[in-house]
Design a protein around this motif. Structure first.
Motif, PDB file in Angstrom:
ATOM      1  N   LYS A   1      -0.348  -3.947  -5.130  1.00 54.08           N
ATOM      2  CA  LYS A   1       0.182  -4.823  -6.288  1.00 54.08           C
ATOM      3  C   LYS A   1       1.059  -6.013  -5.583  1.00 54.08           C
ATOM      4  CE  LYS A   1      -0.315  -1.443  -9.679  1.00 54.08           C
ATOM      5  NZ  LYS A   1       0.789  -0.488 -10.754  1.00 54.08           N
TER       6      LYS A   1
ATOM      7  N   THR B   1       0.105  -9.950  -5.786  1.00 53.90           N
ATOM      8  CA  THR B   1       1.233 -10.692  -6.622  1.00 53.90           C
ATOM      9  C   THR B   1       1.602 -12.035  -5.776  1.00 53.90           C
ATOM     10  OG1 THR B   1       1.699  -8.767  -7.936  1.00 53.90           O
ATOM     11  CG2 THR B   1       3.364 -10.685  -7.969  1.00 53.90           C
TER      12      THR B   1
ATOM     13  N   PHE C   1      -0.461  -5.491 -12.706  1.00 50.56           N
ATOM     14  CA  PHE C   1       0.504  -4.504 -12.951  1.00 50.56           C
ATOM     15  C   PHE C   1      -0.085  -3.329 -13.772  1.00 50.56           C
ATOM     16  CE2 PHE C   1       3.234  -8.023 -11.381  1.00 50.56           C
ATOM     17  CZ  PHE C   1       3.817  -7.394 -10.461  1.00 50.56           C
TER      18      PHE C   1
END
Length: 138
Positions: free
Chosen positions: A47, A51, A37
């Motif tokens: 991202k 994740t 992040f």
């Protein structure tokens, strides 16, 4: 006394080892998620993908992330620390800055001197001497 016999020293050592490895794993996991992040160069989809991979397959996702982007983690940390250091230094300079000597007027210096005199930090003779010196220099 029986509990110590059933749980020998080597087992206690192994339990501590596994506990510390577990703590280290969570530190690494949160560091990787924080780096994901923090990276401004990565798109939102990238991202989200990293994740999801780190959350769904944690061991594989973290190790692949470290292999693919591990070198950049240190560089991003260094840049962030430099930005924080620069922000701190500029804050300190702004907070500690007085009017530069070239821009100070005799009125500013006399006001400061009067404040010292009113507070009782300097005597009447010291005040008169400093006042004469300021008026002579300007």
């Amino acid at each position: 006394m029986e509990a110590s016999v059933d749980y020998p020293l080597l087992n206690a050592f192994m339990t501590m080892l596994w506990f510390f490895l577990w703590v280290m794993w969570f530190v690494l996991l949160f560091r990787v998620i924080g780096d994901i992040f923090r990276d401004d160069g990565m798109s939102g989809w990238a991202k989200a993908g990293w994740t999801i991979s780190v959350c769904v397959l944690p061991f594989l996702g973290v190790f692949v992330y470290l292999i693919a982007r591990g070198r950049g983690m240190g560089e991003r940390d260094r840049r962030q620390m430099q930005r924080q250091d620069q922000a701190f230094r500029s804050y300190v300079q702004e907070a500690a800055a007085e009017t530069p000597a070239a821009e100070r007027t005799s009125a500013d210096e006399l006001a400061k001197l009067a404040g010292l005199h009113d507070h009782g930090d300097i005597t009447d003779t010291e005040y008169a001497q400093a006042k004469a010196k300021i008026l002579a220099s300007h």
